[in-house]
Design a protein around this motif. Structure first.
Motif, PDB file in Angstrom:
ATOM      1  N   GLU A 261      69.766  37.493   8.913  1.00 52.79           N
ATOM      2  CA  GLU A 261      70.780  38.531   9.050  1.00 52.79           C
ATOM      3  C   GLU A 261      70.113  39.870   8.770  1.00 52.79           C
ATOM      4  O   GLU A 261      68.916  39.933   8.444  1.00 52.79           O
ATOM      5  N   LEU A 262      70.868  40.949   8.884  1.00 50.77           N
ATOM      6  CA  LEU A 262      70.342  42.280   8.627  1.00 50.77           C
ATOM      7  C   LEU A 262      71.041  42.874   7.417  1.00 50.77           C
ATOM      8  O   LEU A 262      72.276  42.933   7.377  1.00 50.77           O
ATOM      9  N   LEU A 263      70.278  43.280   6.425  1.00 50.51           N
ATOM     10  CA  LEU A 263      70.810  44.001   5.278  1.00 50.51           C
ATOM     11  C   LEU A 263      70.462  45.468   5.484  1.00 50.51           C
ATOM     12  O   LEU A 263      69.305  45.805   5.771  1.00 50.51           O
ATOM     13  N   PHE A 264      71.471  46.339   5.364  1.00 51.78           N
ATOM     14  CA  PHE A 264      71.206  47.752   5.574  1.00 51.78           C
ATOM     15  C   PHE A 264      72.009  48.606   4.606  1.00 51.78           C
ATOM     16  O   PHE A 264      73.007  48.168   4.032  1.00 51.78           O
ATOM     17  N   THR A 265      71.520  49.820   4.405  1.00 54.32           N
ATOM     18  CA  THR A 265      72.203  50.782   3.550  1.00 54.32           C
ATOM     19  C   THR A 265      72.693  51.932   4.413  1.00 54.32           C
ATOM     20  O   THR A 265      72.045  52.304   5.403  1.00 54.32           O
ATOM     21  N   ALA A 266      73.826  52.490   4.013  1.00 55.67           N
ATOM     22  CA  ALA A 266      74.413  53.595   4.767  1.00 55.67           C
ATOM     23  C   ALA A 266      75.530  54.206   3.939  1.00 55.67           C
ATOM     24  O   ALA A 266      76.110  53.531   3.081  1.00 55.67           O
ATOM     25  N   PRO A 267      75.862  55.473   4.177  1.00 50.57           N
ATOM     26  CA  PRO A 267      77.077  55.999   3.571  1.00 50.57           C
ATOM     27  C   PRO A 267      78.262  55.143   4.000  1.00 50.57           C
ATOM     28  O   PRO A 267      78.332  54.711   5.159  1.00 50.57           O
ATOM     29  N   ALA A 268      79.155  54.850   3.087  1.00 48.29           N
ATOM     30  CA  ALA A 268      80.296  53.994   3.405  1.00 48.29           C
ATOM     31  C   ALA A 268      81.072  54.567   4.586  1.00 48.29           C
ATOM     32  O   ALA A 268      81.384  55.762   4.618  1.00 48.29           O
ATOM     33  N   SER A 269      81.367  53.721   5.572  1.00 46.59           N
ATOM     34  CA  SER A 269      82.097  54.178   6.748  1.00 46.59           C
ATOM     35  C   SER A 269      82.685  52.984   7.484  1.00 46.59           C
ATOM     36  O   SER A 269      82.237  51.837   7.317  1.00 46.59           O
ATOM     37  N   SER A 270      83.672  53.252   8.326  1.00 50.79           N
ATOM     38  CA  SER A 270      84.272  52.193   9.135  1.00 50.79           C
ATOM     39  C   SER A 270      83.283  51.679  10.178  1.00 50.79           C
ATOM     40  O   SER A 270      83.324  50.507  10.562  1.00 50.79           O
ATOM     41  N   ASP A 271      82.377  52.553  10.643  1.00 44.42           N
ATOM     42  CA  ASP A 271      81.374  52.117  11.617  1.00 44.42           C
ATOM     43  C   ASP A 271      80.453  51.065  11.005  1.00 44.42           C
ATOM     44  O   ASP A 271      80.141  50.043  11.635  1.00 44.42           O
ATOM     45  N   ALA A 272      80.004  51.314   9.770  1.00 46.56           N
ATOM     46  CA  ALA A 272      79.144  50.346   9.099  1.00 46.56           C
ATOM     47  C   ALA A 272      79.891  49.052   8.835  1.00 46.56           C
ATOM     48  O   ALA A 272      79.347  47.949   9.017  1.00 46.56           O
ATOM     49  N   GLU A 273      81.143  49.151   8.429  1.00 45.98           N
ATOM     50  CA  GLU A 273      81.940  47.965   8.125  1.00 45.98           C
ATOM     51  C   GLU A 273      82.273  47.159   9.374  1.00 45.98           C
ATOM     52  O   GLU A 273      82.622  45.977   9.285  1.00 45.98           O
TER      53      GLU A 273
END
Length: 309
Positions: A261-273
């Motif tokens: 799978e892919l683990l990633f970091t990002a500012p919280a957002s609906s796009d990331a979710e």
């Protein structure tokens, strides 16, 4: 890894190198645009046993495992080469099935096979090199910032559970076939790449275990992380099936390995979710902790995959 990196370093950084040793893939600019390059080897007796997986599924698994490194760099696979070491007892039918698995997966991920090598050896091994083109800037393990959310695609621990079922020959237990299939056939995560390119600050492919690979990302970024155990996405039946084998469900989810799978970091957002489940956040410092539902630290007794243990 650090010793290897120093041994291969030159006096000056070679022209064209964008990302060198130490990430999911290398990035090299051949003059037109950066190209992502990764290589992955599956060795019989180390990564698989012949009685656990068909040659066709092995071929698919080898190609998808390599492509996953490219996806983690926010790139799409474009071509591949394959090197096969074939033992004397591999039949022509098994060889053809292996090739069919590789070819089908290459079409599936978009990495057309453009060359390779065949040799004879004592154990079957499949070495897959995949080339890819970044959608934007290449994404690396470095770049996570305190305050970023931590996301993971799909589920974690299912592949390790499938392998445990095969290893113990407990194929009669409920959900066994689904978890075995998850180990044999890693997920295709190309659909997440555009989102990673748009919102992610750092990413890593989950091959050695969620916690161990998170540690790689945090080290590269110079940050810590806080993970919430009850937020980890697991497949239906994960807990009951793990317990039926006498295994700790949380240990498998955090340190089982071979999730791809892919683990990633990002500012919280609906796009990331939309492509991943939020499992925690990046913190300052270098502490990586896992907390239970009450906020207490959890001890993980199992380590991730170790290549030379």
């Amino acid at each position: 890894m650090e010793w290897l990196k120093t041994r291969f370093e030159l006096d000056a950084k070679p022209e064209g190198v964008v990302v060198g040793i130490g990430d999911d893939a290398a990035v090299f600019n051949f003059g037109n645009r950066p190209t992502v390059i990764t290589v992955d080897t599956q060795v019989e007796g180390v990564h698989f046993r012949g009685d656990m997986i068909s040659p066709r599924d092995l071929g698919r698994r080898a190609m998808v495992a390599a492509a996953s490194d490219v996806w983690a760099m926010a790139a799409m696979p474009s071509a591949s080469t394959i090197a096969l070491t074939l033992p004397p007892d591999l039949s022509e039918q098994q060889f053809r099935e292996l090739i069919e698995g590789l070819a089908g997966a290459a079409r599936l991920v978009g990495a057309r096979v453009i060359g390779g090598n065949l040799s004879r050896g004592e154990a079957l091994s499949v070495t897959t090199t995949v080339f890819g083109l970044p959608i934007g800037r290449p994404l690396t393990r470095a770049g996570a910032h305190p305050g970023d959310a931590v996301y993971v695609t799909g589920t974690v621990g299912a592949a390790a559970l499938g392998l445990a079922i095969l290893d113990t020959k407990r194929t009669e237990i409920e959900h066994a076939e689904r978890f075995i299939e998850r180990w044999r056939r890693p997920p295709i995560n190309g659909h997440a790449v555009k989102t990673l390119a748009a919102v992610a600050t750092a990413a890593v492919d989950l091959s050695d275990g969620c916690l161990q690979d998170l540690q790689h990302l945090c080290k590269a970024s110079g940050v810590g992380a806080r993970i919430y155990a009850d937020a980890l996405p697991t497949a239906p039946g994960h807990s009951t099936t793990s317990e039926a084998l006498g295994l700790n469900p949380l240990d498998l989810a955090l340190a089982g390995g071979e999730d791809y799978e892919l683990l990633f970091t990002a500012p919280a957002s609906s796009d990331a979710e939309a492509v991943g489940t939020k499992i925690g956040e990046i913190t300052s410092g270098n502490l990586i902790e896992v907390l239970d539902a009450s906020g207490h630290p959890v001890e993980v007794k199992r380590s991730g995959f170790r290549h030379f243990s």
